[in-house]
Design an enzyme around this catalytic site. Sequence first.
Site, mmCIF file in Angstrom:
data_model
loop_
_atom_site.group_PDB
_atom_site.id
_atom_site.type_symbol
_atom_site.label_atom_id
_atom_site.label_comp_id
_atom_site.label_asym_id
_atom_site.label_seq_id
_atom_site.Cartn_x
_atom_site.Cartn_y
_atom_site.Cartn_z
ATOM 1 C CG HIS A 264 -2.099 0.883 1.063
ATOM 2 N ND1 HIS A 264 -2.048 2.234 1.326
ATOM 3 C CD2 HIS A 264 -3.351 0.625 0.612
ATOM 4 C CE1 HIS A 264 -3.235 2.757 1.065
ATOM 5 N NE2 HIS A 264 -4.035 1.802 0.621
ATOM 6 C CG ASP A 318 -8.351 -5.357 -2.369
ATOM 7 O OD1 ASP A 318 -9.550 -5.371 -2.040
ATOM 8 O OD2 ASP A 318 -7.801 -4.388 -2.891
HETATM 9 C C1 LIG Z 1 -0.785 -0.870 -3.849
HETATM 10 C C2 LIG Z 1 0.401 -0.611 -4.772
HETATM 11 C C3 LIG Z 1 -0.164 -0.192 -6.147
HETATM 12 C C4 LIG Z 1 1.235 0.524 -4.210
HETATM 13 O O1 LIG Z 1 2.189 0.865 -5.149
HETATM 14 P P1 LIG Z 1 3.428 1.839 -4.855
HETATM 15 O O2 LIG Z 1 3.218 2.592 -3.616
HETATM 16 O O3 LIG Z 1 3.626 2.617 -6.110
HETATM 17 O O4 LIG Z 1 4.625 0.863 -4.601
HETATM 18 P P2 LIG Z 1 5.619 0.325 -5.684
HETATM 19 O O5 LIG Z 1 4.863 -0.350 -6.788
HETATM 20 O O6 LIG Z 1 6.524 1.442 -6.076
HETATM 21 O O7 LIG Z 1 6.420 -0.758 -4.888
HETATM 22 C C5 LIG Z 1 7.509 -0.479 -4.010
HETATM 23 C C6 LIG Z 1 8.321 -1.742 -3.845
HETATM 24 O O8 LIG Z 1 7.505 -2.726 -3.186
HETATM 25 C C7 LIG Z 1 7.333 -3.882 -4.019
HETATM 26 N N1 LIG Z 1 5.924 -4.258 -3.965
HETATM 27 C C8 LIG Z 1 4.854 -3.437 -3.961
HETATM 28 N N2 LIG Z 1 3.721 -4.133 -3.924
HETATM 29 C C9 LIG Z 1 4.075 -5.419 -3.917
HETATM 30 C C10 LIG Z 1 3.334 -6.619 -3.910
HETATM 31 N N3 LIG Z 1 2.000 -6.586 -3.926
HETATM 32 N N4 LIG Z 1 3.995 -7.778 -3.909
HETATM 33 C C11 LIG Z 1 5.340 -7.811 -3.917
HETATM 34 N N5 LIG Z 1 6.113 -6.704 -3.937
HETATM 35 C C12 LIG Z 1 5.478 -5.524 -3.936
HETATM 36 C C13 LIG Z 1 7.651 -3.392 -5.434
HETATM 37 O O9 LIG Z 1 8.080 -4.443 -6.264
HETATM 38 C C14 LIG Z 1 8.741 -2.386 -5.168
HETATM 39 O O10 LIG Z 1 9.938 -3.089 -4.940
HETATM 40 P P3 LIG Z 1 11.361 -2.514 -5.426
HETATM 41 O O11 LIG Z 1 11.550 -1.253 -4.616
HETATM 42 O O12 LIG Z 1 12.305 -3.607 -5.094
HETATM 43 O O13 LIG Z 1 11.206 -2.230 -6.890
HETATM 44 C C15 LIG Z 1 1.264 -1.883 -4.909
HETATM 45 O O14 LIG Z 1 1.708 -2.283 -3.627
HETATM 46 C C16 LIG Z 1 0.541 -3.017 -5.603
HETATM 47 O O15 LIG Z 1 0.507 -3.062 -6.832
HETATM 48 N N6 LIG Z 1 -0.054 -3.970 -4.808
HETATM 49 C C17 LIG Z 1 -0.789 -5.072 -5.399
HETATM 50 C C18 LIG Z 1 -2.161 -4.597 -5.847
HETATM 51 C C19 LIG Z 1 -3.082 -4.328 -4.680
HETATM 52 O O16 LIG Z 1 -3.221 -5.138 -3.773
HETATM 53 N N7 LIG Z 1 -3.801 -3.185 -4.741
HETATM 54 C C20 LIG Z 1 -4.778 -2.824 -3.766
HETATM 55 C C21 LIG Z 1 -4.322 -1.717 -2.906
HETATM 56 S S1 LIG Z 1 -5.474 -1.405 -1.596
#
Ligand SMILES: CC(C)(COP(=O)(O)OP(=O)(O)OC[C@H]1O[C@@H](n2cnc3c(N)ncnc32)[C@H](O)[C@@H]1OP(=O)(O)O)[C@@H](O)C(=O)NCCC(=O)NCCS
Length: 382
Positions: A264, A318
């Site tokens: 998140h 989720d």
């Molecule tokens: C929620 C979300 C979009 C937040 O994105 P964000 O703040 O932009 O974070 P980032 O995508 O930049 O991720 C930061 C780091 O955490 C890791 N990470 C983030 N979410 C992850 C996940 N669900 N599983 C594994 N690794 C994850 C990324 O790979 C990244 O790693 P790195 O620094 O080694 O490249 C992201 O965590 C995600 O896509 N989660 C899965 C979808 C989800 O459950 N969404 C509902 C949210 S309520």
Amino acid sequence: MTLDTPTLIPGLEGVPAAESSISLVDGEGGKLYYRGYSIEDLTEGTTFEEVVALLYDGELPNQSRVNDVRQQLEAARALTDDQISLARQVATMSHPMFALQSAVAALGPKTNDFPQDDFAGATKRGIDLIAKVGHLVGIIAQATAGRPYDGPRPGESHATMMLRMITGAEPSDLHIRTMDALLNLQADHSAGNASTFTTRVVTSTKAEPEAVISAAIGALSGPAHGGANEQSLRLFDQIGSSENAEAEVPRMLDQKVKIPGVGHRVYHVKDPRSIVIQRLASQVLERQRERQLYEVALTVERIVKERIGSRGLWPNVDLFSGCVFSALDIPIDFFTPCFAASRTAGWTAHIVEQLRSGNRIFRPDQIWTGPDPRPFVPLAAR
Ligand SMILES: CC(C)(COP(=O)(O)OP(=O)(O)OC[C@H]1O[C@@H](n2cnc3c(N)ncnc32)[C@H](O)[C@@H]1OP(=O)(O)O)[C@@H](O)C(=O)NCCC(=O)NCCS
């Protein structure tokens, strides 16, 4: 061309999008408050109608105010034959989220001059939309399942209407209470999440509320946002068992696959909504199928905690919500539409708040990465 180059903040992380007093996310403490009240106190035993009143009024409603909201929602559910038939038609063409987006846009008026200072009018339009979006989700579910239209019944609460229409069965009291809790849990999540930010941006263009909510539904559909509840259950189904998860999840993490239901932008601890959802799960998971999916989710949680928890990556709402939706007999591609029906309460409250704030149009800057100005070359000379 070199202009003043501001610093790019990818994803606008940490940039305030608006002033808001509707809900507060405490990402370090793992807390969520609506109008100052903790989400833990607004789920079990609290109806969706109470939470709608709280989000709109800023105060906990007394019984008479709850009755008012309930009547308003009930009166506003009505849809025209054309609106019902359009929703049924699009339901057969696309994912329910896209069908919902189209059906909501089609609720808009024939005019396009939404008054900017009629806050009472905007509040009424908001409540109307909450009622109609829930009804539309039910219509789309009936059409998808090949069932005839069987609309809202007098005296039904919002949660009851939705559950009955979506599942085609009379819901039990436990299922209705659980549906209320799910609707309440997902009703708002501050101004900064992608779909609420979309709400604020589209409202700032003076667009009609139906156009705003249709845009917000589009934003919510993405798997990085609301669509994750569907994706996580599909993944757990595919994994099949906790034993498989022990091998599969580390492999996914090694390959940098993002696990739906994890991570998140704001929470760096366990999402408080997932804690409440686990409490609900302990009450409604009766069948073997959902119990098994829940076991997979628990295994995913443990591995994620061990492997990436120290980086602030924890379960979000989720990871477990799909198991509970499924236990209520809600089909998998209706998890996100249910989320949309719930979040319409928050989105529409944000429309009113945005209007009250003076509603200056959002117009952020960009960082230019294209070529310097250059002479045009006529087609024949290229
Ligand atoms: C929620 C979300 C979009 C937040 O994105 P964000 O703040 O932009 O974070 P980032 O995508 O930049 O991720 C930061 C780091 O955490 C890791 N990470 C983030 N979410 C992850 C996940 N669900 N599983 C594994 N690794 C994850 C990324 O790979 C990244 O790693 P790195 O620094 O080694 O490249 C992201 O965590 C995600 O896509 N989660 C899965 C979808 C989800 O459950 N969404 C509902 C949210 S309520």
